[in-house]
Design a protein around this motif. Structure first.
Motif, PDB file in Angstrom:
ATOM      1  N   LEU A  76       0.663  -1.289  -0.015  1.00  0.00           N
ATOM      2  CA  LEU A  76       0.020  -0.008   0.078  1.00  0.00           C
ATOM      3  C   LEU A  76       0.942   1.131   0.162  1.00  0.00           C
ATOM      4  O   LEU A  76       1.874   1.129   0.404  1.00  0.00           O
ATOM      5  N   THR A  77       0.333   2.376  -0.338  1.00  0.00           N
ATOM      6  CA  THR A  77       1.141   3.550  -0.349  1.00  0.00           C
ATOM      7  C   THR A  77       0.923   4.180   0.786  1.00  0.00           C
ATOM      8  O   THR A  77       0.108   3.556   1.482  1.00  0.00           O
ATOM      9  N   PRO A  78       1.673   5.206   1.002  1.00  0.00           N
ATOM     10  CA  PRO A  78       1.742   5.634   2.402  1.00  0.00           C
ATOM     11  C   PRO A  78       0.342   6.081   2.733  1.00  0.00           C
ATOM     12  O   PRO A  78      -0.246   5.923   3.997  1.00  0.00           O
ATOM     13  N   GLN A  79      -0.341   7.090   1.846  1.00  0.00           N
ATOM     14  CA  GLN A  79      -1.606   7.417   1.940  1.00  0.00           C
ATOM     15  C   GLN A  79      -2.620   6.395   2.080  1.00  0.00           C
ATOM     16  O   GLN A  79      -3.526   6.584   3.076  1.00  0.00           O
ATOM     17  N   GLN A  80      -2.489   5.325   1.413  1.00  0.00           N
ATOM     18  CA  GLN A  80      -3.451   4.179   1.620  1.00  0.00           C
ATOM     19  C   GLN A  80      -3.329   3.505   2.803  1.00  0.00           C
ATOM     20  O   GLN A  80      -4.453   3.187   3.596  1.00  0.00           O
ATOM     21  N   GLN A  81      -2.137   3.397   3.633  1.00  0.00           N
ATOM     22  CA  GLN A  81      -1.862   2.785   4.851  1.00  0.00           C
ATOM     23  C   GLN A  81      -2.409   3.747   5.864  1.00  0.00           C
ATOM     24  O   GLN A  81      -3.075   3.179   6.817  1.00  0.00           O
ATOM     25  N   LYS A  82      -2.237   5.124   5.795  1.00  0.00           N
ATOM     26  CA  LYS A  82      -3.077   6.026   6.789  1.00  0.00           C
ATOM     27  C   LYS A  82      -4.400   5.923   6.643  1.00  0.00           C
ATOM     28  O   LYS A  82      -5.083   5.645   7.849  1.00  0.00           O
ATOM     29  N   MET A  83      -5.039   5.821   5.411  1.00  0.00           N
ATOM     30  CA  MET A  83      -6.560   5.433   5.405  1.00  0.00           C
ATOM     31  C   MET A  83      -6.944   4.203   6.082  1.00  0.00           C
ATOM     32  O   MET A  83      -8.056   4.301   6.702  1.00  0.00           O
ATOM     33  N   LYS A  84      -6.222   3.258   5.785  1.00  0.00           N
ATOM     34  CA  LYS A  84      -6.519   1.909   6.401  1.00  0.00           C
ATOM     35  C   LYS A  84      -6.454   1.879   7.856  1.00  0.00           C
ATOM     36  O   LYS A  84      -7.478   1.477   8.614  1.00  0.00           O
ATOM     37  N   CYS A  86      -6.650   4.737   9.757  1.00  0.00           N
ATOM     38  CA  CYS A  86      -7.703   5.669  10.477  1.00  0.00           C
ATOM     39  C   CYS A  86      -9.087   4.957  10.306  1.00  0.00           C
ATOM     40  O   CYS A  86      -9.820   5.314  11.254  1.00  0.00           O
ATOM     41  N   ASN A  87      -9.435   4.093   9.280  1.00  0.00           N
ATOM     42  CA  ASN A  87     -10.496   3.635   9.006  1.00  0.00           C
ATOM     43  C   ASN A  87     -10.735   2.398  10.084  1.00  0.00           C
ATOM     44  O   ASN A  87     -11.759   2.157  10.706  1.00  0.00           O
ATOM     45  N   ALA A  88      -9.672   1.719  10.419  1.00  0.00           N
ATOM     46  CA  ALA A  88      -9.929   0.887  11.696  1.00  0.00           C
ATOM     47  C   ALA A  88     -10.110   1.387  12.934  1.00  0.00           C
ATOM     48  O   ALA A  88     -11.034   0.709  13.489  1.00  0.00           O
ATOM     49  N   GLN A  89      -9.386   2.464  13.088  1.00  0.00           N
ATOM     50  CA  GLN A  89      -9.643   2.969  14.413  1.00  0.00           C
ATOM     51  C   GLN A  89     -10.986   3.670  14.550  1.00  0.00           C
ATOM     52  O   GLN A  89     -11.803   3.541  15.786  1.00  0.00           O
ATOM     53  N   ALA A  90     -11.603   3.914  13.408  1.00  0.00           N
ATOM     54  CA  ALA A  90     -12.930   4.717  13.491  1.00  0.00           C
ATOM     55  C   ALA A  90     -13.989   3.528  13.720  1.00  0.00           C
ATOM     56  O   ALA A  90     -15.200   3.837  14.438  1.00  0.00           O
ATOM     57  N   LYS A 101     -16.326  11.655  10.195  1.00  0.00           N
ATOM     58  CA  LYS A 101     -15.945  12.372   9.156  1.00  0.00           C
ATOM     59  C   LYS A 101     -14.983  13.308   9.943  1.00  0.00           C
ATOM     60  O   LYS A 101     -13.725  13.559   9.435  1.00  0.00           O
ATOM     61  N   THR A 102     -15.143  13.901  11.019  1.00  0.00           N
ATOM     62  CA  THR A 102     -14.309  14.581  11.846  1.00  0.00           C
ATOM     63  C   THR A 102     -12.997  13.864  12.207  1.00  0.00           C
ATOM     64  O   THR A 102     -11.976  14.296  12.019  1.00  0.00           O
ATOM     65  N   PHE A 103     -13.233  12.814  12.905  1.00  0.00           N
ATOM     66  CA  PHE A 103     -12.205  12.007  13.194  1.00  0.00           C
ATOM     67  C   PHE A 103     -11.193  11.587  12.164  1.00  0.00           C
ATOM     68  O   PHE A 103     -10.004  11.598  12.315  1.00  0.00           O
ATOM     69  N   MET A 104     -11.740  10.971  10.962  1.00  0.00           N
ATOM     70  CA  MET A 104     -10.978  10.630   9.768  1.00  0.00           C
ATOM     71  C   MET A 104     -10.094  11.985   9.371  1.00  0.00           C
ATOM     72  O   MET A 104      -8.909  11.732   9.019  1.00  0.00           O
ATOM     73  N   SER A 105     -10.620  13.314   9.323  1.00  0.00           N
ATOM     74  CA  SER A 105      -9.987  14.199   8.828  1.00  0.00           C
ATOM     75  C   SER A 105      -8.799  14.538   9.736  1.00  0.00           C
ATOM     76  O   SER A 105      -7.556  14.758   9.475  1.00  0.00           O
ATOM     77  N   THR A 106      -9.073  14.566  11.146  1.00  0.00           N
ATOM     78  CA  THR A 106      -7.855  14.822  11.773  1.00  0.00           C
ATOM     79  C   THR A 106      -6.953  13.725  12.098  1.00  0.00           C
ATOM     80  O   THR A 106      -5.645  13.988  11.894  1.00  0.00           O
ATOM     81  N   CYS A 107      -7.225  12.576  12.145  1.00  0.00           N
ATOM     82  CA  CYS A 107      -6.512  11.365  11.873  1.00  0.00           C
ATOM     83  C   CYS A 107      -5.644  11.235  11.057  1.00  0.00           C
ATOM     84  O   CYS A 107      -4.324  10.995  10.816  1.00  0.00           O
ATOM     85  N   LEU A 108      -5.983  11.738   9.616  1.00  0.00           N
ATOM     86  CA  LEU A 108      -5.175  11.712   8.383  1.00  0.00           C
ATOM     87  C   LEU A 108      -4.207  12.724   8.390  1.00  0.00           C
ATOM     88  O   LEU A 108      -3.265  12.674   7.601  1.00  0.00           O
ATOM     89  N   LYS A 109      -4.666  13.868   9.030  1.00  0.00           N
ATOM     90  CA  LYS A 109      -3.862  15.112   9.131  1.00  0.00           C
ATOM     91  C   LYS A 109      -2.613  14.759   9.981  1.00  0.00           C
ATOM     92  O   LYS A 109      -1.437  15.240   9.794  1.00  0.00           O
ATOM     93  N   ASN A 110      -2.792  14.153  11.281  1.00  0.00           N
ATOM     94  CA  ASN A 110      -2.014  13.789  12.085  1.00  0.00           C
ATOM     95  C   ASN A 110      -0.963  12.762  11.919  1.00  0.00           C
ATOM     96  O   ASN A 110       0.298  12.761  12.407  1.00  0.00           O
TER      97      ASN A 110
END
Length: 111
Positions: A76-84, A86-90, A101-110
């Motif tokens: 997975l690309t780094p962005q795909q890994q971040k998405m995966k 954060c999605n699991a945490q959510a 939406k708010t959680f995913m946004s902050t999670c992906l930025k952090n």
């Protein structure tokens, strides 16, 4: 008589040619839907791997589900890994709607 027959045949040929040319020119180019594009891509991959029978069916099924990248051993690309991640945490927090939406946004930025 021969002239009339010849003129009739020529008119028939020109009319048939004009109809088929008009039909061909009027046919709009079709754009593929995302599912059709995925099907086409998976089909080309299966053909290039010369898969047949049950092996092809299994490959096509996983490819159409989007599992082909993992099955091929691609990372997975780094962005795909971040998405995966954060999605699991959510999902573990059972967030929905605006909270998610708010959680995913902050999670992906952090990350």
């Amino acid at each position: 008589m021969k002239t009339t027959l010849l003129v009739t045949l020529l008119c028939g040929l020109f009319t048939a040619g004009a109809v088929s040319a008009a039909t061909t020119a009027a046919a709009p180019e079709k754009t593929l839907t995302p599912q059709q594009q995925r099907m086409s891509t998976c089909n080309h991959e299966a053909a290039s791997k010369t898969l047949k029978g049950d092996e092809r069916k299994t490959f096509m099924s996983s490819c159409l589900k989007g599992e082909s990248a993992a099955a091929d051993g691609k990372k997975l690309t780094p962005q795909q890994q971040k998405m995966k991640d954060c999605n699991a945490q959510a999902a573990t927090k059972t967030l929905k709607g605006d909270e998610r939406k708010t959680f995913m946004s902050t999670c992906l930025k952090n990350k």
